[in-house]
Motif scaffolding. Structure first.
Motif, PDB file in Angstrom:
ATOM      1  N   GLU A   1       9.225   0.700  16.076  1.00  0.00           N
ATOM      2  CA  GLU A   1       9.327  -0.418  15.144  1.00  0.00           C
ATOM      3  C   GLU A   1      10.472  -0.274  14.142  1.00  0.00           C
ATOM      4  N   GLN A   2      10.599   0.900  13.521  1.00  0.00           N
ATOM      5  CA  GLN A   2      11.648   1.089  12.521  1.00  0.00           C
ATOM      6  C   GLN A   2      13.033   0.999  13.152  1.00  0.00           C
TER       7      GLN A   2
ATOM      8  N   GLU B   1       3.744  -7.204   1.400  1.00  0.00           N
ATOM      9  CA  GLU B   1       2.374  -6.729   1.603  1.00  0.00           C
ATOM     10  C   GLU B   1       2.352  -5.456   2.455  1.00  0.00           C
ATOM     11  N   LYS B   2       3.165  -5.418   3.501  1.00  0.00           N
ATOM     12  CA  LYS B   2       3.140  -4.296   4.443  1.00  0.00           C
ATOM     13  C   LYS B   2       3.944  -3.089   3.963  1.00  0.00           C
ATOM     14  N   TYR B   3       5.144  -3.328   3.409  1.00  0.00           N
ATOM     15  CA  TYR B   3       6.047  -2.230   3.064  1.00  0.00           C
ATOM     16  C   TYR B   3       6.250  -2.031   1.564  1.00  0.00           C
ATOM     17  N   GLY B   4       5.735  -2.945   0.770  1.00  0.00           N
ATOM     18  CA  GLY B   4       5.938  -2.853  -0.665  1.00  0.00           C
ATOM     19  C   GLY B   4       7.300  -3.332  -1.108  1.00  0.00           C
ATOM     20  N   GLU B   5       8.033  -3.948  -0.216  1.00  0.00           N
ATOM     21  CA  GLU B   5       9.371  -4.468  -0.500  1.00  0.00           C
ATOM     22  C   GLU B   5       9.728  -5.516   0.551  1.00  0.00           C
ATOM     23  N   TYR B   6      10.749  -6.281   0.246  1.00  0.00           N
ATOM     24  CA  TYR B   6      11.310  -7.221   1.220  1.00  0.00           C
ATOM     25  C   TYR B   6      12.299  -6.405   2.058  1.00  0.00           C
ATOM     26  N   ARG B   7      11.766  -5.741   3.067  1.00  0.00           N
ATOM     27  CA  ARG B   7      12.514  -4.773   3.874  1.00  0.00           C
ATOM     28  C   ARG B   7      13.712  -5.384   4.585  1.00  0.00           C
ATOM     29  N   LYS B   8      13.539  -6.557   5.155  1.00  0.00           N
ATOM     30  CA  LYS B   8      14.613  -7.209   5.903  1.00  0.00           C
ATOM     31  C   LYS B   8      15.855  -7.356   5.028  1.00  0.00           C
TER      32      LYS B   8
ATOM     33  N   GLU C   1       6.285  -8.804   4.394  1.00  0.00           N
ATOM     34  CA  GLU C   1       6.922  -7.497   4.254  1.00  0.00           C
ATOM     35  C   GLU C   1       6.559  -6.829   2.929  1.00  0.00           C
TER      36      GLU C   1
ATOM     37  N   ARG D   1      16.762  -5.586   2.368  1.00  0.00           N
ATOM     38  CA  ARG D   1      17.380  -4.276   2.130  1.00  0.00           C
ATOM     39  C   ARG D   1      18.130  -3.781   3.359  1.00  0.00           C
TER      40      ARG D   1
END
Length: 169
Positions: free
Chosen positions: A64-65, A145-152, A143, A154
């Motif tokens: 996934e990562q 909720e899942k990662y604690g940040e707006y990962r996309k 994101e 970043r």
């Protein structure tokens, strides 16, 4: 390819590829295997028809990562190919990331901020934003909720910086 379901496509690409492209495909497969601690073994399911002289390796290991990183790199490349500057890319990813002054002249590459990846600065700009729209509201919410940040955001902005640096060399 990432699934036995598309083995026929991988075989077609391999059969049409010249030697240079084949070497690139093998190198990409090996890079994926190195990142994931090894590759899948070549053990196609009974229903999978592997073509003679087709792609000689199993599907990439799904990770996934790694997938998110590769997608971010593609997004960054597309942004560069479309001629976007970083401020315009920030706007597409999240309009609330821009200051009012930046929004006034979106076509200018000039930015008021030095580091768009600074989490505190990003949070502050969002709080102060009066922009009413969001581009990827659902993705951003999931994101966070899942990662604690707006990962996309970043990942894409980081990849954009690297891509721009590579093309300037």
């Amino acid at each position: 390819y990432t699934s036995w379901d598309i083995k026929a496509f991988a075989d077609d690409v391999w059969q049409e590829a010249d030697e240079n492209l084949r070497q690139l495909l093998l190198a990409q497969w090996q890079e994926n295997a190195d990142v994931n601690g090894g590759g899948n073994s070549f053990n196609p399911p009974i229903w999978c028809k592997a073509a003679e002289n087709g792609f000689p390796l199993a599907p990439f290991v799904w990770q996934e990562q790694r997938r998110a990183q590769l997608m971010a790199e593609l997004d960054a490349l597309y942004a560069l190919l479309y001629g976007l500057n970083r401020k315009q890319l920030r706007y597409i990813l999240d309009p609330s990331d821009l200051t009012p002054k930046e929004l006034e002249d979106i076509l200018s590459p000039e930015e008021e901020i030095i580091d768009p990846l600074d989490p505190k600065g990003y949070e502050q700009r969002q709080k102060e934003s009066t922009f009413i729209g969001e581009t990827f509201r659902v993705l951003k919410k999931k994101e966070i909720e899942k990662y604690g940040e707006y990962r996309k955001r970043r990942l894409v902005l980081s990849a954009f910086s690297r891509v721009c640096e590579q093309f300037q060399k």
